[in-house]
Design a protein around this motif. Structure first.
Motif, short mmCIF file in Angstrom:
data_model
loop_
_atom_site.label_atom_id
_atom_site.label_comp_id
_atom_site.label_asym_id
_atom_site.label_seq_id
_atom_site.Cartn_x
_atom_site.Cartn_y
_atom_site.Cartn_z
N GLY A 6 0.70 -1.16 0.10
CA GLY A 6 0.11 0.10 -0.05
C GLY A 6 1.04 1.24 -0.06
N ASP A 7 2.23 1.16 0.33
CA ASP A 7 2.98 2.39 0.21
C ASP A 7 3.08 2.56 -1.19
OD1 ASP A 7 2.99 2.50 3.09
OD2 ASP A 7 5.08 1.57 3.28
N ALA A 8 3.39 4.12 -1.21
CA ALA A 8 3.93 4.72 -2.70
C ALA A 8 5.37 4.00 -2.67
CB ALA A 8 3.94 6.15 -2.74
N SER A 9 5.80 3.74 -3.88
CA SER A 9 7.21 3.06 -4.24
C SER A 9 7.95 4.40 -4.67
CB SER A 9 7.15 1.92 -5.04
OG SER A 9 8.16 1.55 -5.32
N TYR A 10 9.20 4.00 -5.32
CA TYR A 10 10.10 4.66 -5.86
C TYR A 10 10.28 4.28 -7.38
CZ TYR A 10 11.39 4.23 -0.81
OH TYR A 10 11.28 4.34 0.46
N ALA A 11 10.64 5.16 -8.13
CA ALA A 11 10.78 4.71 -9.67
C ALA A 11 12.04 4.03 -9.74
CB ALA A 11 11.14 6.22 -10.40
N LEU A 12 13.15 4.16 -9.04
CA LEU A 12 14.16 2.96 -9.06
C LEU A 12 14.76 2.90 -7.46
CD1 LEU A 12 16.32 4.74 -11.78
CD2 LEU A 12 15.00 2.64 -12.11
N TYR A 13 15.05 1.41 -7.47
CA TYR A 13 15.37 1.00 -6.21
C TYR A 13 16.59 0.07 -6.56
CZ TYR A 13 15.72 -1.16 -1.62
OH TYR A 13 15.90 -1.45 -0.35
N TYR A 14 17.48 0.10 -5.81
CA TYR A 14 18.89 -0.95 -5.73
C TYR A 14 19.42 -0.79 -4.19
CZ TYR A 14 22.96 -2.83 -7.91
OH TYR A 14 24.12 -3.63 -8.19
N ILE A 15 19.53 -2.33 -4.00
CA ILE A 15 20.08 -2.66 -2.83
C ILE A 15 21.26 -3.63 -2.66
CG2 ILE A 15 18.51 -4.51 -2.34
CD1 ILE A 15 18.45 -3.84 0.46
N ARG A 16 22.38 -3.24 -1.86
CA ARG A 16 23.31 -4.15 -1.40
C ARG A 16 23.38 -4.46 0.02
NH1 ARG A 16 22.64 -6.04 -5.20
NH2 ARG A 16 23.60 -6.49 -7.05
N GLN A 17 22.29 -5.59 0.25
CA GLN A 17 22.37 -5.71 1.79
C GLN A 17 23.62 -6.19 2.46
OE1 GLN A 17 18.73 -7.69 2.36
NE2 GLN A 17 18.78 -7.96 4.75
N ALA A 18 23.68 -5.87 3.78
CA ALA A 18 24.87 -6.21 4.64
C ALA A 18 24.87 -7.80 4.53
CB ALA A 18 24.93 -5.66 6.05
N GLN A 19 26.23 -8.09 4.33
CA GLN A 19 26.33 -9.59 4.32
C GLN A 19 25.55 -10.44 3.25
OE1 GLN A 19 25.72 -11.38 8.64
NE2 GLN A 19 27.28 -9.67 9.21
N MET A 20 25.25 -9.89 2.33
CA MET A 20 24.64 -10.35 0.78
C MET A 20 25.72 -10.02 -0.15
SD MET A 20 20.93 -10.52 1.31
CE MET A 20 20.60 -11.78 -0.06
N ARG A 21 25.60 -10.32 -1.35
CA ARG A 21 26.33 -9.81 -2.47
C ARG A 21 26.76 -8.48 -2.48
NH1 ARG A 21 24.06 -11.38 -8.34
NH2 ARG A 21 26.26 -10.55 -8.78
N GLN A 22 27.88 -8.23 -2.85
CA GLN A 22 27.98 -6.73 -2.89
C GLN A 22 28.78 -6.21 -4.23
OE1 GLN A 22 27.72 -4.22 -0.18
NE2 GLN A 22 26.74 -6.24 0.50
N ASP A 23 29.01 -7.14 -5.49
CA ASP A 23 29.56 -6.66 -6.59
C ASP A 23 28.11 -6.18 -7.60
OD1 ASP A 23 27.75 -9.08 -6.57
OD2 ASP A 23 29.44 -10.25 -8.03
N GLY A 24 28.38 -6.06 -8.69
CA GLY A 24 27.40 -5.62 -9.76
C GLY A 24 27.52 -3.99 -9.50
#
Length: 466
Positions: free
Chosen positions: A173-191
């Motif tokens: 129900g929340d309004a979203s963002y046009a673009l989103y990108y995440i590099r979560q801690a202790q997960m992949r950091q490349d790309g």
């Protein structure tokens, strides 16, 4: 015998051809190959995107994990409204490359019916957005227009799932963002996350939120982003990169904001902001103490130079108090400030007169730099090619400090040109002897490398037209 068989075979072929001809007359071949193609949804690896075609999007689109999808130049995706009012998203679990070209841009937009309908209140929310998840690879977007995004997330979308951090970056129900990108801690950091030569316009909250990742954003336009809040680019923990030669116009809050918070790894929020032009922004932010053109807070740091800040609610803000940036690692100065009225010039450096007190000029560690350009109302006109900043008003309010909220969601005026005239005083005086955060941004497969542009001695994004 062979002759008889050959004759029989020829007869059968003739009958088949005649039958085909009759079928063609009943179901003729499409004589309008350029018309909008049938609706698409689902796994994008199963869609053969063709250069220059227009596709109706009738459901969520997905780039599967470990897969790679390319959208070629000239493609238009028209996001339709769902049968129950749904806004459709592109959820990216693999790598997505949107390869528009200067003369053949890609467009991601809502259907014409939605744009012309009652749901369009001027700040998007007509379709979802492009969502890079915590297992995504690259997100590369070139020469692309992303319009009217920010629609409501649903429970099944990545934005409301652990794929965007924690229990989900947003609730259903929340309004979203046009673009989103995440590099979560202790997960992949490349790309890498690259946005170049693109435009984002008309969205209800942050145009872009980045929760970590190696990021390059150059030569883009951000126009009318945010309703009563939201930054054009909201940068969070573990994001590092260069943000330069971008135009920001009529934003709810900040053009660029860095904060070492969120689900990314701490201590690496290193972002350079240089040669950007930010105009008429910060006045739709509901809280009276927010709305700087540029903002560093919460242990973020970087170089911030050669920016052209025109008629914004506040200038460069280094947040004071418990959410301070990494002061010893911030290099600032060589920025140009212009204000049409006294209440704007008073807040080039947020003061104790507002709840938006910043460090610059209010803390001995962060003096007002002598290299900045800042003067009285209507002094230091940067002399745009076709735009007069002296006429700016922020909604008729008496003070940006006490009553800043404006409902103005006007887009860039027709014919406006933010290049500098040949005799502009803002063509010289900038600084060029600082280094980019990263010297190169290379895709996972090594097929594309992007080099951040060198800083220029003029202020803002454009210089002269010739």
């Amino acid at each position: 015998m062979k002759t008889l068989k050959s004759l029989l075979l020829l007869a059968m072929l003739a009958m088949a051809l005649f039958a085909c001809k009759e079928d063609e007359e009943i179901n003729p071949i499409d004589e309008n190959p350029d018309e909008i193609l049938d609706g698409i949804s689902g796994d994008m690896t199963e869609i053969d995107f063709e250069r220059g075609e227009t596709y109706k999007v009738v459901g969520d689109l997905v780039v599967p994990q470990n897969a790679s999808v390319t959208i070629p130049a000239g493609v238009t995706l028209e996001f339709q409204e769902g049968p129950n009012g749904e806004a459709w998203f592109i959820d990216v679990f693999g790598s997505l490359y949107i390869k528009g070209e200067e003369g053949a841009r890609v467009t991601l937009t809502a259907s014409q019916e939605l744009i012309e309908g009652p749901k369009n209140n001027g700040i998007g929310q007509l379709w979802g957005g492009v969502i890079g998840t915590n297992v995504a690879g690259d997100l590369v977007i070139l020469y692309t227009d992303i319009l009217y995004a920010g629609g409501a997330a649903r429970e099944e979308n990545a934005m409301a799932q652990p794929a965007t951090g924690g229990g989900g970056e947003l609730n259903a129900g929340d309004a979203s963002y046009a673009l989103y990108y995440i590099r979560q801690a202790q997960m992949r950091q490349d790309g890498i996350f690259v946005l170049n030569n693109s435009k984002i316009a008309f969205c209800p909250d942050d145009a872009i939120r980045i929760n970590g990742g190696k990021t390059l954003m150059t030569y883009n336009t951000f126009e009318v982003t945010g309703g009563t809040g939201g930054d054009a680019v909201n940068i969070k923990a573990a994001t590092s990169g260069d943000f330069a030669f971008n135009l920001f116009y009529n934003l709810a809050t900040n053009g660029l904001k860095s904060a070492d918070t969120g689900p990314g790894e701490r201590g690496r929020c290193h972002t350079n902001f240089y040669n950007n032009t930010i105009l008429n922004s910060g006045y739709r932010r509901a809280e009276p103490g927010r709305g700087a053109g540029l903002n560093y807070e919460s242990d973020s740091y970087g170089d911030v130079h050669n920016n052209l800040l025109v008629n914004n609610r506040f200038g460069l803000r280094l947040v004071s108090g418990e959410s301070q940036p990494r002061v010893e690692s911030i290099n600032y100065g060589y920025n140009w400030n212009y204000g049409a009225v006294q209440t704007i010039t008073d807040e080039f450096y947020p003061t104790s007169a507002t709840s938006s007190v910043g460090l610059i000029g209010n803390d001995p560690r962060t003096p007002i730099p002598s290299t900045d350009v800042a003067g009285a109302p209507q002094e230091n006109d940067p002399m745009f090619e076709n735009y007069d900043p002296s006429t700016f008003t922020f909604g008729g309010n008496s003070s940006v400090s006490t009553d800043p909220l404006s409902r103005n969601i006007s887009p860039i005026p027709a014919g406006a040109d933010f290049h500098l005239k040949a005799d502009s005083p803002a063509l010289t005086g900038g600084i060029t002897d600082f280094d980019p955060v990263h010297t190169a941004y290379t895709t996972l497969d090594g097929s594309m490398t992007f080099t951040p542009p060198a800083p220029r001695a003029f202020f803002g994004a454009f210089g002269t037209r010739n």
